[in-house]
Design a protein around this motif. Structure first.
Motif, PDB file in Angstrom:
ATOM      1  N   ASN A   1       0.854  -1.184   0.000  1.00 28.44           N
ATOM      2  CA  ASN A   1       0.000   0.000   0.000  1.00 28.44           C
ATOM      3  C   ASN A   1       0.895   1.240   0.000  1.00 28.44           C
ATOM      4  OD1 ASN A   1      -1.748   2.103   0.570  1.00 28.44           O
ATOM      5  ND2 ASN A   1      -2.938   0.915   2.024  1.00 28.44           N
ATOM      6  N   ILE A   2       0.707   2.105  -1.012  1.00 27.74           N
ATOM      7  CA  ILE A   2       1.502   3.339  -1.097  1.00 27.74           C
ATOM      8  C   ILE A   2       0.660   4.561  -0.750  1.00 27.74           C
ATOM      9  CG2 ILE A   2       3.169   2.402  -2.716  1.00 27.74           C
ATOM     10  CD1 ILE A   2       1.653   4.040  -4.910  1.00 27.74           C
ATOM     11  N   GLY A   3      -0.512   4.328  -0.198  1.00 24.10           N
ATOM     12  CA  GLY A   3      -1.371   5.416   0.230  1.00 24.10           C
ATOM     13  C   GLY A   3      -2.645   5.510  -0.574  1.00 24.10           C
ATOM     14  N   PHE A   4      -3.727   5.865   0.114  1.00 23.75           N
ATOM     15  CA  PHE A   4      -5.042   6.078  -0.494  1.00 23.75           C
ATOM     16  C   PHE A   4      -5.547   4.835  -1.215  1.00 23.75           C
ATOM     17  CE2 PHE A   4      -2.846  10.229  -0.498  1.00 23.75           C
ATOM     18  CZ  PHE A   4      -3.629  10.856   0.449  1.00 23.75           C
ATOM     19  N   GLY A   5      -5.175   3.670  -0.725  1.00 29.30           N
ATOM     20  CA  GLY A   5      -5.644   2.422  -1.310  1.00 29.30           C
ATOM     21  C   GLY A   5      -4.912   2.002  -2.570  1.00 29.30           C
ATOM     22  N   ASN A   6      -3.881   2.714  -2.956  1.00 29.12           N
ATOM     23  CA  ASN A   6      -3.097   2.358  -4.136  1.00 29.12           C
ATOM     24  C   ASN A   6      -2.038   1.339  -3.752  1.00 29.12           C
ATOM     25  OD1 ASN A   6      -4.273   4.323  -6.022  1.00 29.12           O
ATOM     26  ND2 ASN A   6      -3.388   5.803  -4.614  1.00 29.12           N
ATOM     27  N   MET A   7      -1.851   0.339  -4.610  1.00 26.08           N
ATOM     28  CA  MET A   7      -0.921  -0.748  -4.326  1.00 26.08           C
ATOM     29  C   MET A   7       0.073  -0.907  -5.466  1.00 26.08           C
ATOM     30  SD  MET A   7      -2.308  -1.953  -1.573  1.00 26.08           S
ATOM     31  CE  MET A   7      -2.943  -3.469  -0.995  1.00 26.08           C
TER      32      MET A   7
ATOM     33  N   LYS B   1       7.598  11.394 -21.047  1.00 21.29           N
ATOM     34  CA  LYS B   1       7.477  10.101 -21.732  1.00 21.29           C
ATOM     35  C   LYS B   1       6.118   9.440 -21.507  1.00 21.29           C
ATOM     36  CE  LYS B   1      10.798   7.697 -20.085  1.00 21.29           C
ATOM     37  NZ  LYS B   1      11.861   6.728 -19.757  1.00 21.29           N
ATOM     38  N   GLY B   2       5.369   9.922 -20.532  1.00 26.56           N
ATOM     39  CA  GLY B   2       4.073   9.327 -20.237  1.00 26.56           C
ATOM     40  C   GLY B   2       4.164   8.125 -19.310  1.00 26.56           C
ATOM     41  N   THR B   3       5.254   8.010 -18.562  1.00 27.45           N
ATOM     42  CA  THR B   3       5.423   6.877 -17.644  1.00 27.45           C
ATOM     43  C   THR B   3       5.321   7.297 -16.184  1.00 27.45           C
ATOM     44  OG1 THR B   3       7.830   7.109 -17.711  1.00 27.45           O
ATOM     45  CG2 THR B   3       6.840   5.574 -19.282  1.00 27.45           C
ATOM     46  N   LEU B   4       4.791   8.496 -15.925  1.00 31.52           N
ATOM     47  CA  LEU B   4       4.620   8.978 -14.563  1.00 31.52           C
ATOM     48  C   LEU B   4       3.223   8.618 -14.060  1.00 31.52           C
ATOM     49  CD1 LEU B   4       5.908  10.739 -12.275  1.00 31.52           C
ATOM     50  CD2 LEU B   4       4.564  12.615 -13.204  1.00 31.52           C
ATOM     51  N   ILE B   5       3.167   8.070 -12.855  1.00 30.47           N
ATOM     52  CA  ILE B   5       1.893   7.753 -12.210  1.00 30.47           C
ATOM     53  C   ILE B   5       1.819   8.565 -10.927  1.00 30.47           C
ATOM     54  CG2 ILE B   5       0.484   5.950 -11.163  1.00 30.47           C
ATOM     55  CD1 ILE B   5       2.032   3.966 -12.998  1.00 30.47           C
ATOM     56  N   ASP B   6       0.859   9.473 -10.862  1.00 26.39           N
ATOM     57  CA  ASP B   6       0.709  10.344  -9.702  1.00 26.39           C
ATOM     58  C   ASP B   6      -0.352   9.757  -8.775  1.00 26.39           C
ATOM     59  OD1 ASP B   6       0.454  12.334  -7.836  1.00 26.39           O
ATOM     60  OD2 ASP B   6       0.186  13.952  -9.288  1.00 26.39           O
ATOM     61  N   ALA B   7       0.086   9.193  -7.651  1.00 22.11           N
ATOM     62  CA  ALA B   7      -0.824   8.592  -6.679  1.00 22.11           C
ATOM     63  C   ALA B   7      -0.916   9.442  -5.414  1.00 22.11           C
ATOM     64  CB  ALA B   7      -0.354   7.174  -6.345  1.00 22.11           C
TER      65      ALA B   7
ATOM     66  N   ALA C   1       2.230  10.213  -1.585  1.00 22.12           N
ATOM     67  CA  ALA C   1       2.160  11.226  -0.533  1.00 22.12           C
ATOM     68  C   ALA C   1       2.679  10.690   0.800  1.00 22.12           C
ATOM     69  CB  ALA C   1       0.723  11.721  -0.378  1.00 22.12           C
ATOM     70  N   LYS C   2       3.058   9.420   0.849  1.00 23.11           N
ATOM     71  CA  LYS C   2       3.607   8.823   2.065  1.00 23.11           C
ATOM     72  C   LYS C   2       5.123   8.998   2.098  1.00 23.11           C
ATOM     73  CE  LYS C   2      -0.317   7.290   3.431  1.00 23.11           C
ATOM     74  NZ  LYS C   2      -0.990   7.919   4.533  1.00 23.11           N
ATOM     75  N   GLN C   3       5.685   9.056   3.296  1.00 27.42           N
ATOM     76  CA  GLN C   3       7.130   9.175   3.457  1.00 27.42           C
ATOM     77  C   GLN C   3       7.813   7.902   2.946  1.00 27.42           C
ATOM     78  OE1 GLN C   3       8.937  11.665   4.442  1.00 27.42           O
ATOM     79  NE2 GLN C   3       7.503  13.019   5.447  1.00 27.42           N
ATOM     80  N   PRO C   4       9.046   8.019   2.403  1.00 31.15           N
ATOM     81  CA  PRO C   4       9.766   6.819   1.955  1.00 31.15           C
ATOM     82  C   PRO C   4       9.918   5.774   3.071  1.00 31.15           C
ATOM     83  CG  PRO C   4      10.887   8.785   1.183  1.00 31.15           C
ATOM     84  CD  PRO C   4       9.787   9.239   2.097  1.00 31.15           C
TER      85      PRO C   4
ATOM     86  N   GLY D   1       8.709   0.589   5.360  1.00 28.20           N
ATOM     87  CA  GLY D   1       8.238  -0.163   6.515  1.00 28.20           C
ATOM     88  C   GLY D   1       7.116  -1.115   6.147  1.00 28.20           C
ATOM     89  N   ARG D   2       6.283  -0.723   5.219  1.00 37.20           N
ATOM     90  CA  ARG D   2       5.191  -1.589   4.788  1.00 37.20           C
ATOM     91  C   ARG D   2       5.722  -2.787   4.006  1.00 37.20           C
ATOM     92  NH1 ARG D   2       0.625   2.975   3.214  1.00 37.20           N
ATOM     93  NH2 ARG D   2       0.385   3.688   5.353  1.00 37.20           N
ATOM     94  N   ILE D   3       6.821  -2.601   3.313  1.00 42.58           N
ATOM     95  CA  ILE D   3       7.458  -3.727   2.614  1.00 42.58           C
ATOM     96  C   ILE D   3       7.942  -4.735   3.643  1.00 42.58           C
ATOM     97  CG2 ILE D   3       9.411  -4.440   1.189  1.00 42.58           C
ATOM     98  CD1 ILE D   3       9.224  -1.668  -0.154  1.00 42.58           C
ATOM     99  N   ASP D   4       8.634  -4.253   4.670  1.00 47.84           N
ATOM    100  CA  ASP D   4       9.143  -5.136   5.727  1.00 47.84           C
ATOM    101  C   ASP D   4       8.006  -5.848   6.442  1.00 47.84           C
ATOM    102  OD1 ASP D   4      11.724  -4.399   5.123  1.00 47.84           O
ATOM    103  OD2 ASP D   4      11.827  -2.840   6.668  1.00 47.84           O
ATOM    104  N   ASP D   5       6.919  -5.136   6.724  1.00 43.25           N
ATOM    105  CA  ASP D   5       5.767  -5.731   7.413  1.00 43.25           C
ATOM    106  C   ASP D   5       5.152  -6.848   6.573  1.00 43.25           C
ATOM    107  OD1 ASP D   5       6.142  -3.975   9.481  1.00 43.25           O
ATOM    108  OD2 ASP D   5       4.499  -2.628   8.907  1.00 43.25           O
ATOM    109  N   ASP D   6       5.041  -6.619   5.254  1.00 40.67           N
ATOM    110  CA  ASP D   6       4.468  -7.623   4.376  1.00 40.67           C
ATOM    111  C   ASP D   6       5.359  -8.866   4.296  1.00 40.67           C
ATOM    112  OD1 ASP D   6       2.272  -6.090   3.866  1.00 40.67           O
ATOM    113  OD2 ASP D   6       2.944  -5.375   1.907  1.00 40.67           O
ATOM    114  N   GLU D   7       6.683  -8.668   4.277  1.00 43.39           N
ATOM    115  CA  GLU D   7       7.601  -9.805   4.206  1.00 43.39           C
ATOM    116  C   GLU D   7       7.536 -10.623   5.491  1.00 43.39           C
ATOM    117  OE1 GLU D   7      11.424  -8.198   3.241  1.00 43.39           O
ATOM    118  OE2 GLU D   7      10.901  -7.911   1.137  1.00 43.39           O
ATOM    119  N   GLU D   8       7.434  -9.951   6.630  1.00 41.65           N
ATOM    120  CA  GLU D   8       7.337 -10.665   7.908  1.00 41.65           C
ATOM    121  C   GLU D   8       6.034 -11.454   7.990  1.00 41.65           C
ATOM    122  OE1 GLU D   8       7.915  -7.886  11.084  1.00 41.65           O
ATOM    123  OE2 GLU D   8       9.940  -7.391  10.441  1.00 41.65           O
ATOM    124  N   ALA D   9       4.946 -10.870   7.496  1.00 44.62           N
ATOM    125  CA  ALA D   9       3.656 -11.564   7.506  1.00 44.62           C
ATOM    126  C   ALA D   9       3.706 -12.798   6.613  1.00 44.62           C
ATOM    127  CB  ALA D   9       2.547 -10.626   7.067  1.00 44.62           C
ATOM    128  N   ALA D  10       4.387 -12.700   5.476  1.00 49.27           N
ATOM    129  CA  ALA D  10       4.504 -13.836   4.561  1.00 49.27           C
ATOM    130  C   ALA D  10       5.366 -14.936   5.189  1.00 49.27           C
ATOM    131  CB  ALA D  10       5.094 -13.387   3.237  1.00 49.27           C
TER     132      ALA D  10
END
Length: 85
Positions: A5-11, A38-44, A65-68, A73-82
């Protein structure tokens, strides 16, 4: 495939992630502008301030809009859950 999750329900897919960086430096700002051209920017950010720039292996740049640290931290949390499953 794990989604982060990178914010606002976007994954994003963690397997396609290359880097999570701050948007403050001039090279990152140039990278954002080039992706926009180039048209490869996604603004979430949903109109909020960009706090993290996510680089994907497909050369897409995603603005969050979330801090790096929060996204990382969400990546680490997901890996620990897996690992627990």
């Amino acid at each position: 495939m794990q989604l982060i999750n990178i914010g606002f329900g976007n994954m994003i897919s963690s397997s396609k992630l290359v880097a999570i960086v701050s948007p403050e430096s001039a090279p990152i700002k140039r990278m954002i502008q080039e992706a926009k051209d180039k048209g490869t920017l996604i603004d979430a950010t949903y109109g909020r301030r960009t706090r993290a720039v996510i680089v994907m292996d497909s050369d897409h740049i995603i603005l969050s809009a979330k801090q790096p640290e929060t996204v990382a931290g969400r990546i680490d949390d997901d890996e620990e859950a897996a690992d627990d499953e």
